[in-house]
Scaffold this active site. Structure first.
Site, PDB file in Angstrom:
ATOM      1  N   ASP A 166       0.695  -1.234   0.002  1.00  0.00           N
ATOM      2  CA  ASP A 166       0.215  -0.111   0.005  1.00  0.00           C
ATOM      3  C   ASP A 166       0.929   1.168  -0.034  1.00  0.00           C
ATOM      4  O   ASP A 166       2.095   1.129   0.026  1.00  0.00           O
ATOM      5  CB  ASP A 166      -0.985  -0.147   1.376  1.00  0.00           C
ATOM      6  CG  ASP A 166      -2.279   0.704   1.136  1.00  0.00           C
ATOM      7  OD1 ASP A 166      -2.409   1.481   0.083  1.00  0.00           O
ATOM      8  OD2 ASP A 166      -3.136   0.605   1.944  1.00  0.00           O
ATOM      9  N   ASP A 227     -10.809   2.978  -3.016  1.00  0.00           N
ATOM     10  CA  ASP A 227     -11.102   1.647  -2.229  1.00  0.00           C
ATOM     11  C   ASP A 227     -12.665   1.339  -2.429  1.00  0.00           C
ATOM     12  O   ASP A 227     -13.601   2.205  -2.287  1.00  0.00           O
ATOM     13  CB  ASP A 227     -10.965   1.773  -0.727  1.00  0.00           C
ATOM     14  CG  ASP A 227      -9.514   1.840  -0.105  1.00  0.00           C
ATOM     15  OD1 ASP A 227      -8.675   1.896  -1.163  1.00  0.00           O
ATOM     16  OD2 ASP A 227      -9.417   1.790   0.821  1.00  0.00           O
TER      17      ASP A 227
HETATM   18  C1  GLA Z   1      -5.875   1.452   2.054  1.00  0.00           C
HETATM   19  C2  GLA Z   1      -6.087   0.340   0.839  1.00  0.00           C
HETATM   20  C3  GLA Z   1      -7.022  -0.791   1.166  1.00  0.00           C
HETATM   21  C4  GLA Z   1      -6.826  -1.360   2.557  1.00  0.00           C
HETATM   22  C5  GLA Z   1      -6.321  -0.472   3.549  1.00  0.00           C
HETATM   23  C6  GLA Z   1      -5.785  -0.748   4.806  1.00  0.00           C
HETATM   24  O1  GLA Z   1      -7.062   2.147   1.967  1.00  0.00           O
HETATM   25  O2  GLA Z   1      -6.364   0.887  -0.359  1.00  0.00           O
HETATM   26  O3  GLA Z   1      -7.393  -1.673   0.043  1.00  0.00           O
HETATM   27  O4  GLA Z   1      -5.548  -2.079   2.487  1.00  0.00           O
HETATM   28  O5  GLA Z   1      -5.792   0.593   3.133  1.00  0.00           O
HETATM   29  O6  GLA Z   1      -5.759   0.085   5.788  1.00  0.00           O
END
Ligand code: GLA
Length: 420
Positions: A166, A227
């Site tokens: 990430d 997300d």
């Molecule tokens: C980000 C990513 C998600 C998830 C969260 C975890 O938002 O895009 O897919 O992994 O972090 O904290």
């Protein structure tokens, strides 16, 4: 891209193919020849860490063992779902103060990650793990930034098969060099690990255009955008993003390197039966990784049937690896089309075509297209099959034939047109 175990193979293959192909040195690890399939905890289980209150839901060894078992016992594994991936919130807040190594949460992962990896591997599945390029993960646990070589080694020692990296708490301007560097360090361990990058999603947020050539060279898949949440609205926003930006996104998908619109959320709270079919169909058209995030113990049978629909999974996993596109919008019905196998001797593709209704005006909406209008021009025509009614063969259609479909509000119809 380099095969990790066989670095000697590169000059040899360059010699063999050098005249025909350009020879690029990057991640080529031979993995993810089709979009990865599996299960990841984030969308459904987020950062639940209170195991006393929520013993079946907290981010713990139990959750992943339970889901590895369910992937097999509920038939998902034999449909192709393979990776069990831990997302954020698996760590202690501090690294080991002597070795600097990452430490899995001592209470929630009391036996360490090797033991969990063994359990997952023992089920014939593969093991994925989340980390973050920055100083911290998005949920505030330690990231890899100053310990990249150590962490890559640690992942290999934990028998990890898939890494999601990430991009919270990081300098976006460092990512173009830093993400490839971490990929090289993963390769250097000699353990094949699928490498999922979040770097373009962070660049997009800042209005920067990602360098897809570099992504293809250095990552097996990459999150393009926001997300996913548990709602139709969220699914449709992602679909719209992929539709609107398809000219610059679509050409870069292919065997070994995929765009990632994020997890499959069907089986949770937010999508109706029709909306669940819609997400599954469009993810297959997009050649998306099929990574479910749901509680596999409570997925209703009709949703499980969608997730395990062999014909739709075959579209997603089509060996050509060509990502589909939105080709038409008419009367609030969108037509999404993906070229797939079989390809005729005259090099005409077969197609998977999804008709998505953006309508909410009650009755199912009937709409008719000439096949030509959809870009289906094969002179010998097509055999048509409804992918959501596997026993229904709709027969032969020529490019001049009219094709009528009736789509439920916020729903989808999905067909395979096999070129003859
Ligand atoms: C980000 C990513 C998600 C998830 C969260 C975890 O938002 O895009 O897919 O992994 O972090 O904290």
């Amino acid at each position: 891209m380099l095969n990790m175990n066989k670095t000697w193979a590169l000059p040899f293959s360059c010699l063999l193919f050098g005249l025909l192909l350009s020879c690029v040195q990057g991640l080529e690890n031979g993995l993810a020849r089709t979009p990865p399939m599996g299960w990841m905890h984030w969308e459904r289980f987020r950062c639940i860490t209170d195991c006393e209150k929520y013993p079946d839901e907290c981010i713990s060894e139990q959750l992943f063992k339970r889901h590895a078992n369910l992937l097999v016992s509920e038939g998902y594994a034999s449909a192709g779902y393979e990776y069990v991936i831990i997302d954020d919130c698996w760590l202690e807040k501090d690294r080991d103060n002597k070795t600097n190594k990452l430490v899995p949460h001592l209470e929630r992962f009391p036996n360490g990650l090797n033991s969990l990896a063994d359990h997952i591997h023992g089920k014939g599945l593969k093991f994925g793990l989340y980390q973050d390029f920055g100083t911290n993960t998005c949920a505030g646990y330690p990231g890899v930034i100053d310990h990249m070589a150590l962490d890559a080694e640690t992942f290999a020692n934990w028998d990890v098969d898939y890494v999601k990296l990430d991009g919270c708490y990081a300098n976006i301007s460092d990512m173009a060099a830093g993400y490839p560097e971490f990929g090289r360090l993963l390769n250097r361990t000699g353990r094949p690990m699928v490498y999922s990058c979040s770097w373009p999603a962070y660049q997009e947020e800042e209005g920067q255009v990602p360098d897809y050539e570099s992504l293809k060279e250095h990552c097996n898949l990459w999150r393009n955008w926001n997300d996913i949440d548990d709602s139709l609205e969220s699914v449709m926003q992602i679909i719209d993003y992929f539709g609107k930006n398809q000219d610059r996104i679509q050409p870069h998908a292919g065997p070994g390197h995929w765009n990632d619109p994020d997890m499959l959320i069907l089986g949770n709270y937010g999508l109706s039966y029709d909306q669940s079919k819609l997400q599954m169909a469009i993810w297959a058209v997009l050649a998306a990784p099929l990574i479910m995030s749901n509680d596999l113990a409570v997925v209703r049978p009709e949703i499980k049937e969608i997730l395990q629909n062999r014909d739709i999974i075959a579209v997603d996993q089509d060996p050509l690896g060509i990502q589909g596109r939105r080709v038409l919008m008419k009367k609030q019905i969108e037509v999404w089309r993906r070229p797939i196998t079989p390809v005729t001797l005259q090099r005409e593709y077969s197609y998977a075509i999804a008709f998505v209704s953006r309508r909410a005006d009650g009755a199912p909406y009937s709409i008719t297209f000439k096949l030509k209008e959809l870009g289906l021009l094969n002179v010998d025509g097509y055999n048509v099959k409804d992918l959501y009614a596997s026993d229904s063969n709709l027969g032969l259609f020529s490019s001049d034939s009219l094709f009528t479909t009736r789509v439920n509000p916020n729903g989808v119809t999905f067909y395979k047109f096999t070129a003859l």
